[in-house]
Design a protein around this motif. Structure first.
Motif, PDB file in Angstrom:
ATOM      1  N   SER A   3       0.851  -1.195   0.000  1.00 11.05           N
ATOM      2  CA  SER A   3       0.000   0.000   0.000  1.00 11.05           C
ATOM      3  C   SER A   3       0.883   1.240   0.000  1.00 11.05           C
ATOM      4  N   LEU A   4       0.323   2.346  -0.482  1.00  9.42           N
ATOM      5  CA  LEU A   4       1.044   3.617  -0.418  1.00  9.42           C
ATOM      6  C   LEU A   4       0.054   4.763  -0.519  1.00  9.42           C
ATOM      7  N   VAL A   5       0.494   5.945  -0.083  1.00  6.93           N
ATOM      8  CA  VAL A   5      -0.359   7.133  -0.133  1.00  6.93           C
ATOM      9  C   VAL A   5       0.519   8.369  -0.191  1.00  6.93           C
ATOM     10  N   LEU A   6       0.039   9.389  -0.904  1.00  9.76           N
ATOM     11  CA  LEU A   6       0.713  10.683  -0.972  1.00  9.76           C
ATOM     12  C   LEU A   6       0.064  11.657  -0.011  1.00  9.76           C
ATOM     13  N   GLY A   7       0.870  12.550   0.577  1.00 11.30           N
ATOM     14  CA  GLY A   7       0.318  13.646   1.360  1.00 11.30           C
ATOM     15  C   GLY A   7      -0.354  14.634   0.425  1.00 11.30           C
ATOM     16  N   LYS A   8      -1.619  14.915   0.658  1.00 10.80           N
ATOM     17  CA  LYS A   8      -2.378  15.747  -0.281  1.00 10.80           C
ATOM     18  C   LYS A   8      -2.062  17.236  -0.123  1.00 10.80           C
ATOM     19  N   ALA A   9      -1.568  17.655   1.039  1.00  8.18           N
ATOM     20  CA  ALA A   9      -1.275  19.077   1.234  1.00  8.18           C
ATOM     21  C   ALA A   9      -0.023  19.493   0.463  1.00  8.18           C
ATOM     22  N   SER A  10       1.025  18.688   0.555  1.00  6.96           N
ATOM     23  CA  SER A  10       2.288  19.051  -0.084  1.00  6.96           C
ATOM     24  C   SER A  10       2.508  18.350  -1.412  1.00  6.96           C
ATOM     25  N   CYS A  23     -14.680  14.258 -21.927  1.00  6.59           N
ATOM     26  CA  CYS A  23     -13.246  14.125 -21.675  1.00  6.59           C
ATOM     27  C   CYS A  23     -12.533  15.351 -22.236  1.00  6.59           C
ATOM     28  N   PHE A  24     -11.856  16.105 -21.374  1.00  5.55           N
ATOM     29  CA  PHE A  24     -11.136  17.300 -21.815  1.00  5.55           C
ATOM     30  C   PHE A  24      -9.788  16.958 -22.434  1.00  5.55           C
ATOM     31  N   ASP A  25      -9.100  15.946 -21.850  1.00  7.40           N
ATOM     32  CA  ASP A  25      -7.740  15.671 -22.315  1.00  7.40           C
ATOM     33  C   ASP A  25      -7.344  14.252 -21.917  1.00  7.40           C
ATOM     34  N   VAL A  26      -6.404  13.686 -22.679  1.00  7.72           N
ATOM     35  CA  VAL A  26      -5.806  12.389 -22.374  1.00  7.72           C
ATOM     36  C   VAL A  26      -4.296  12.551 -22.476  1.00  7.72           C
ATOM     37  N   VAL A  27      -3.582  12.272 -21.388  1.00  6.59           N
ATOM     38  CA  VAL A  27      -2.123  12.408 -21.353  1.00  6.59           C
ATOM     39  C   VAL A  27      -1.526  11.019 -21.167  1.00  6.59           C
ATOM     40  N   LEU A  28      -0.644  10.617 -22.067  1.00  9.76           N
ATOM     41  CA  LEU A  28       0.002   9.313 -21.953  1.00  9.76           C
ATOM     42  C   LEU A  28       1.098   9.369 -20.900  1.00  9.76           C
ATOM     43  N   VAL A  29       1.000   8.507 -19.910  1.00  9.74           N
ATOM     44  CA  VAL A  29       2.005   8.404 -18.840  1.00  9.74           C
ATOM     45  C   VAL A  29       2.265   6.916 -18.619  1.00  9.74           C
ATOM     46  N   ASN A  30       3.503   6.508 -18.706  1.00 11.17           N
ATOM     47  CA  ASN A  30       3.815   5.077 -18.600  1.00 11.17           C
ATOM     48  C   ASN A  30       3.963   4.649 -17.140  1.00 11.17           C
ATOM     49  N   TRP A  31       2.901   4.875 -16.361  1.00  8.50           N
ATOM     50  CA  TRP A  31       3.001   4.544 -14.934  1.00  8.50           C
ATOM     51  C   TRP A  31       2.323   3.222 -14.587  1.00  8.50           C
ATOM     52  N   GLY A  32       1.821   2.498 -15.567  1.00  6.98           N
ATOM     53  CA  GLY A  32       1.174   1.229 -15.264  1.00  6.98           C
ATOM     54  C   GLY A  32      -0.105   1.452 -14.485  1.00  6.98           C
ATOM     55  N   LYS A  33      -0.245   0.759 -13.354  1.00  6.51           N
ATOM     56  CA  LYS A  33      -1.410   0.924 -12.483  1.00  6.51           C
ATOM     57  C   LYS A  33      -1.067   1.938 -11.396  1.00  6.51           C
ATOM     58  N   VAL A  34      -1.463   3.173 -11.611  1.00  4.72           N
ATOM     59  CA  VAL A  34      -1.140   4.225 -10.644  1.00  4.72           C
ATOM     60  C   VAL A  34      -1.991   4.027  -9.394  1.00  4.72           C
ATOM     61  N   ALA A  35      -1.368   4.183  -8.211  1.00  2.00           N
ATOM     62  CA  ALA A  35      -2.043   3.881  -6.942  1.00  2.00           C
ATOM     63  C   ALA A  35      -2.576   5.116  -6.235  1.00  2.00           C
ATOM     64  N   ASP A  36      -1.949   6.298  -6.433  1.00 10.23           N
ATOM     65  CA  ASP A  36      -2.432   7.502  -5.760  1.00 10.23           C
ATOM     66  C   ASP A  36      -1.986   8.729  -6.537  1.00 10.23           C
ATOM     67  N   LEU A  37      -2.750   9.821  -6.375  1.00 11.15           N
ATOM     68  CA  LEU A  37      -2.485  11.080  -7.066  1.00 11.15           C
ATOM     69  C   LEU A  37      -2.504  12.226  -6.073  1.00 11.15           C
ATOM     70  N   VAL A  73       1.930   8.031  -8.185  1.00 14.93           N
ATOM     71  CA  VAL A  73       2.852   7.005  -7.684  1.00 14.93           C
ATOM     72  C   VAL A  73       2.263   5.630  -7.962  1.00 14.93           C
ATOM     73  N   ALA A  74       3.134   4.689  -8.300  1.00 16.74           N
ATOM     74  CA  ALA A  74       2.735   3.313  -8.585  1.00 16.74           C
ATOM     75  C   ALA A  74       3.752   2.387  -7.942  1.00 16.74           C
ATOM     76  N   PHE A  75       3.334   1.150  -7.668  1.00 15.66           N
ATOM     77  CA  PHE A  75       4.269   0.195  -7.072  1.00 15.66           C
ATOM     78  C   PHE A  75       4.165  -1.152  -7.750  1.00 15.66           C
ATOM     79  N   SER A  76       5.297  -1.861  -7.748  1.00 12.57           N
ATOM     80  CA  SER A  76       5.371  -3.205  -8.304  1.00 12.57           C
ATOM     81  C   SER A  76       6.413  -3.965  -7.501  1.00 12.57           C
TER      82      SER A  76
END
Length: 655
Positions: free
Chosen positions: A25-32, A264-278, A288-291
């Motif tokens: 599991s993982l999580v980003l701090g939303k404030a910073s 849909c306003f926009d689609v941006v290609l990002v090679n992050w696989g299964k992203v876990a948090d934004l 961020v993603a993990f494997s």
């Protein structure tokens, strides 16, 4: 004339080895948007500063894999839930354990901090939602209503509501003050993985494994619109801070959506696989993603992303005409949250909808908190992010400059910002008798130019074991640092031992698996018992406990002596598995055993009945032996005490 440098819209920032075993599991701090917390199968919670290679702090205390983590809004507290159902809260500024919360009977799948009050909400695989008072170390409410695991919890911006998403395909909205469900939102056809409140308006978004995102009006309690055709299960969504759009972290892409009408306003290609948090900071979106044991971070420059106005040509979804848009998009279409100026009051208690689990601190809780630690691994980064509580102000990296983008024509990525050391770093997992065999992380070397950089663990990181873990506890006035050769020698000793343990366990599991494939469950259990390795027995029982139809009376005669050993184990997961198996046996077979033993003897010779009678007598004798142990442990406090008391009641008919 110099050619202007064209920068990228999205790029990979870095990749780190975050744990000695798999990241869970993982999580980003939303404030910073710069603080990252990771939980792993090594039972640790590690704190990182985005784009820095070294771990800031390592939090220990859990005895089973960490399934869920969450930071509070000021990024001063962190809560982590484990596979066994225990929850721990740490104070990051004081670098110490704050609370241990026990009460759930299965994995902790979701957590969230109240935006104002000192409360934490937890959702579990046991289908319950609990609201905890951190100050008094007690459960304030228990919310029942979901029929399957609760995957996501979010408090509303005003702190009055709690939204929950579950595997039962529903989203529910709970009133914290009244302690009851306000509304249920059906419509998804698959497990709901995530919910997010709009930052300002009475609007809720939910993402599901059915590849749809639904928007719900929280005034009329009805669906506003539905985004269909996501490339995969929706696991991560985030509203823009001003509420103009919703970001969806899809498989290898970021999609930007509006909801009135859905488009849909926009689609941006990002090679992050299964992203876990934004998270969002400085007009940049961090993903961020993990494997396995690696965690990767990515950046999307939002100044180059279309967030409103014209509609992007989405190959998956046909957009609706812009004429349907609101003539004044800046004017909210619905009510706005009223945020309190002070800390919210404690919720009232409603007896019919709540469950009090308040109790005085027990010796078991005290022991848990003594064994839970917050170890500062990098003092320089820690001081930068967490100032002492008596400081005038904190200086976290939340006001730092945006992450610079690599030039468009540069073959290398942002990995060059932090280059791995050229020295060899040996990494290996910490020995944990409860853990399943994990692949060992071998010697890491600098990645070739052009490949993603794996930042190796440096000596002050909580990856694997330290040399001091192998040294005797000798009180020395000033213990000199070990030279590299001595440290490596000590580490190799532990490494070889761990390799032998894991190799042996893997061999034992292969033996049992080979028998299991023949379909003979009884022989599989016999082979696991013959190996004399309780960890293998636990693994097999965890499978059998999930399918009660596999259990037969002759299986009980083999398993009951092993259950008696598990109930006396010092490992929490062993005791939990033993309790689950014993409860299943008592519910399915105890009435049969007592009935057969109480029946009058048969006339004539009935071999089948005689065999069944013999098995029942043997099971009865084994259960009587276990009943004394269960009775002695039924007086314990905490979750295990509750489990033993339940078993004691079920075994009452033995007397």
């Amino acid at each position: 004339m110099a050619t202007p440098v064209v920068t990228k819209t999205a790029w990979k920032l870095q990749e780190i080895v975050a744990h000695a075993s798999n990241v869970s599991s993982l999580v980003l701090g939303k404030a910073s948007g710069r603080l990252l917390a990771t939980g792993g199968d090594d039972c640790r919670v590690n704190l990182w500063s985005i784009n820095k290679p070294n771990c800031i702090m390592s939090l220990t205390g859990h005895t089973s894999p960490v399934e869920s983590v969450r930071l509070n809004t000021p990024e001063e507290l962190i809560v982590a839930g484990s596979q066994s159902g225990s929850i721990r809260v740490w104070d990051l500024e004081a670098a110490k354990i704050l609370r241990t919360l026990m009460g759930h009977k299965a994995n902790i799948c979701s957590l969230d901090f109240h935006p104002y009050g000192e409360f934490v909400a937890s959702g579990s695989q046991d289908t319950n939602i609990k609201l905890w008072d951190i100050r008094r170390k007690g459960c304030v409410f228990r919310y029942r209503g979901h029929s399957q695991a609760v995957r996501c919890l979010r408090f509303s911006p005003d702190g009055k509501w709690l939204a929950s998403a579950a595997d039962d395909h529903t989203v529910k909205l709970w009133d914290l003050t009244a302690g009851k469900m306000m509304s249920e939102f059906p419509g998804h056809t698959g497990p709901v993985n995530v919910v997010e409140f709009h930052p300002n308006e009475y609007l809720l978004a939910s993402g599901s494994s059915d590849r749809t995102i639904r928007f719900w009006d929280l005034e009329k309690f009805q669906v506003v619109s539905c985004i269909e055709g996501e490339p995969g299960p929706v696991r991560s969504v985030l509203f823009n801070p001003d509420g103009c759009c919703l970001y969806s972290g899809c498989q290898d892409s970021l999609r930007v959506y509006g909801w009135e009408p859905e488009r849909c306003f926009d689609v941006v290609l990002v090679n992050w696989g299964k992203v876990a948090d934004l998270a969002i900071c400085n007009d940049q979106l961090i993903g961020v993603a993990f494997s396995q044991s690696n965690v990767s971070s990515y950046v999307v420059d939002l100044t180059r992303v279309t967030r409103t106005g014209t509609v992007a040509q989405d190959p998956v979804q046909d957009s609706q005409p812009l004429a349907q848009q609101s003539p004044h998009p800046s004017v909210p279409l619905r009510r706005i949250y009223e945020r309190p100026s002070t800390t919210c009051s404690k919720p009232q208690r409603v007896k019919r909808n709540s469950e009090s689990e308040r109790r005085s601190p027990s010796s078991e809780d005290d022991r848990d908190e003594r064994e839970s630690r917050a170890e500062i691994q990098n003092a320089e980064d820690y001081t930068e992010i967490f100032q002492p509580k008596n400081s005038i102000s904190r200086t976290p990296p939340r006001r730092s400059e945006p992450f610079p983008a690599p030039p468009e024509d540069d073959t290398t990525t942002a990995k060059e910002a932090v280059k791995p050391s050229t020295a060899m770093d040996v990494q290996f997992p910490a020995p944990n008798p409860e853990a399943l065999p994990q692949p060992l992380v071998t010697t890491s070397t600098p990645a070739p130019k052009g490949d993603p950089a794996i930042i190796p663990a440096t000596r002050n990181e909580p990856i694997g074991l330290k040399a001091s873990d192998f040294l005797p506890a000798v009180k020395v006035p000033q213990q000199a640092e070990l030279v590299d050769e001595d440290a490596m020698s000590q580490i190799r000793k532990g490494h070889d031992t761990m390799c032998v343990v894991l190799t042996s366990r893997h061999k034992n599991l292969d033996t049992v698996r080979a028998v299991w494939t023949t379909g003979d469950v009884k022989t599989s259990v016999d082979s696991a018992v013959a190996i004399s390795d309780l960890s293998v027995v636990v693994d097999l029982l965890n499978i059998l406990n999930q399918k009660a139809s596999l259990w037969k009376l002759d299986l009980c005669t083999t398993v009951l002596p092993q259950i008696e050993k598990l109930l006396q184990s010092k490992y929490e997961s062993y005791v939990q598995t033993g309790c689950t198996s014993l409860k299943l046996i008592l519910q399915r077979f105890l009435p049969l055993i007592t009935d057969i033993l109480a029946a009058p003897p048969s006339v004539g010779v009935d071999i089948t009945r005689e065999e069944r009678l013999h098995k029942c007598r043997l099971c009865y004798k084994q259960l009587k032996s276990i009943s004394g142990l269960v009775k002695s442990k039924s007086g314990l406090s905490g979750r295990h005490g509750s489990a033993f008391r339940e078993l004691h009641l079920l075994m009452a008919s033995l007397d």
